[in-house]
Design a protein around this motif. Sequence first.
Motif, mmCIF file in Angstrom:
data_model
loop_
_atom_site.group_PDB
_atom_site.id
_atom_site.type_symbol
_atom_site.label_atom_id
_atom_site.label_comp_id
_atom_site.label_asym_id
_atom_site.label_seq_id
_atom_site.Cartn_x
_atom_site.Cartn_y
_atom_site.Cartn_z
ATOM 1 N N UNK A 128 0.852 -1.190 0.000
ATOM 2 C CA UNK A 128 0.000 0.000 0.000
ATOM 3 C C UNK A 128 0.893 1.248 0.000
ATOM 4 N N UNK A 129 0.331 2.421 -0.315
ATOM 5 C CA UNK A 129 1.132 3.647 -0.227
ATOM 6 C C UNK A 129 1.737 3.847 1.165
ATOM 7 N N UNK A 130 0.962 3.568 2.216
ATOM 8 C CA UNK A 130 1.468 3.768 3.570
ATOM 9 C C UNK A 130 2.621 2.845 3.906
ATOM 10 N N UNK A 131 2.476 1.563 3.566
ATOM 11 C CA UNK A 131 3.535 0.587 3.837
ATOM 12 C C UNK A 131 4.785 0.942 3.033
ATOM 13 N N UNK A 132 4.602 1.296 1.755
ATOM 14 C CA UNK A 132 5.735 1.669 0.912
ATOM 15 C C UNK A 132 6.441 2.899 1.470
ATOM 16 N N UNK A 133 5.667 3.855 1.947
ATOM 17 C CA UNK A 133 6.245 5.101 2.461
ATOM 18 C C UNK A 133 7.117 4.824 3.689
ATOM 19 N N UNK A 134 6.637 3.973 4.573
ATOM 20 C CA UNK A 134 7.426 3.615 5.760
ATOM 21 C C UNK A 134 8.740 2.976 5.340
ATOM 22 N N UNK A 135 8.669 2.055 4.386
ATOM 23 C CA UNK A 135 9.865 1.336 3.946
ATOM 24 C C UNK A 135 10.867 2.289 3.283
ATOM 25 N N UNK A 136 10.374 3.184 2.439
ATOM 26 C CA UNK A 136 11.253 4.094 1.711
ATOM 27 C C UNK A 136 11.921 5.080 2.670
ATOM 28 N N UNK A 137 11.134 5.638 3.593
ATOM 29 C CA UNK A 137 11.690 6.614 4.531
ATOM 30 C C UNK A 137 12.695 5.956 5.477
ATOM 31 N N UNK A 138 12.386 4.757 5.948
ATOM 32 C CA UNK A 138 13.314 4.089 6.870
ATOM 33 C C UNK A 138 14.633 3.754 6.179
ATOM 34 N N UNK A 139 14.565 3.348 4.891
ATOM 35 C CA UNK A 139 15.799 3.059 4.153
ATOM 36 C C UNK A 139 16.627 4.326 3.970
ATOM 37 N N UNK A 140 15.968 5.452 3.757
ATOM 38 C CA UNK A 140 16.693 6.719 3.596
ATOM 39 C C UNK A 140 17.390 7.104 4.898
ATOM 40 N N UNK A 141 16.766 6.803 6.017
ATOM 41 C CA UNK A 141 17.376 7.141 7.292
ATOM 42 C C UNK A 141 18.693 6.395 7.483
ATOM 43 N N UNK A 142 18.734 5.136 7.003
ATOM 44 C CA UNK A 142 19.988 4.381 7.066
ATOM 45 C C UNK A 142 21.055 5.071 6.225
ATOM 46 N N UNK A 143 20.668 5.483 5.004
ATOM 47 C CA UNK A 143 21.622 6.167 4.139
ATOM 48 C C UNK A 143 22.139 7.460 4.734
ATOM 49 N N UNK A 144 21.243 8.205 5.381
ATOM 50 C CA UNK A 144 21.651 9.462 5.996
ATOM 51 C C UNK A 144 22.663 9.221 7.116
ATOM 52 N N UNK A 145 22.415 8.198 7.940
ATOM 53 C CA UNK A 145 23.346 7.902 9.032
ATOM 54 C C UNK A 145 24.685 7.425 8.498
ATOM 55 N N UNK A 146 24.653 6.779 7.311
ATOM 56 C CA UNK A 146 25.888 6.264 6.724
ATOM 57 C C UNK A 146 26.634 7.322 5.923
ATOM 58 N N UNK A 147 26.055 8.533 5.804
ATOM 59 C CA UNK A 147 26.710 9.605 5.083
ATOM 60 C C UNK A 147 26.545 9.530 3.581
#
Length: 326
Positions: A128-147
């Motif tokens: 769903x859009x909501x489930x996809x949004x959670x997954x996409x945002x959480x993956x971006x947070x990993x990238x941000x922490x990794x620089x």
Amino acid sequence: MPPAAPSPILRRRRLGTELRRLREAAGLTGDQVIERIGWASASKLSRLENGRSRPDPDDVRVLLDLYGADEALRTELLGITKEAGDMRGWLKNFPVMTQQQRSWAELEAGCAAISEYNPVLVPGLLQTPGYARVRIVSARQVGERAGDPEPAEEPETEVKARLARQELLTREPDAPRYTAVIEEAALGHRAGPPEVLHEQLVQLCELALLPNVTLHVLLRDTAIGDWYLPPTAFSVYRFADPLDPETVAIEGGFTDVMSTEAKTLNRYKVVFEWLCTAALPASDTLSWLIEATGRLTGTANPSTVAYGPATAPAQRRRHPGRLTER
């Protein structure tokens, strides 16, 4: 969505396979072909045969002349060459498509059958859009922490791209046969807020009623084969044209690998058979999904969460037998 059309990437692979077959039938090595044609780059033929470059029709004609291809085969392969270079025309099927989502859409286009398994997530074609949004945002947070550099696309663009891919499941008249094994953990409380999970469960109930969709839930304590543990997510694609190579896409945490090698494909086919055997049958899966939806009804509220709205605006469509409209 219009009838399925093979993606340019798939056409390049098909063309490369045919050109390599013709070269070998002519008894020529790659070096001999390069010498006779006079190409400056020795890698040019290799890129064509491996489907790694957009083919030039003039180059293909030269090769077909050298290999002595008959008129019928020339017409077929030159048509494939045109499709292999028509990225703009193919993308008209997708109003919004990011680079990451495009790689998956290219595999899915023209499919006759798709088989998917993911040990921790609901597959993207079912989200769903909501489930996809959670997954996409959480993956971006990993990238941000990794620089990592900031992604070019906004999360909502990624969500819309994923939804554009999902249209193939209800495409008429040639929607692919779709089978997925979903781990119970992908629908557990760690996967997202209650309202997001509730929406996802409702959508899975709806999708399970489509005639071309078969869903299996794999319960967390169920043994697979002789205690086999699948190491990663994967998808197997079979195409409408039997001459297009069957492909397996193997998902890693942050990288993906695709293969058409028969030995690799057969291993994943065996694993998928084991998964389907171990998981709940389709009818029991639907019952499980309905019961899980009911358990969340008391806690799921149509509200916003930290990742944005639990649902995104969508065109209301009627599907026979669906539990809800959206």
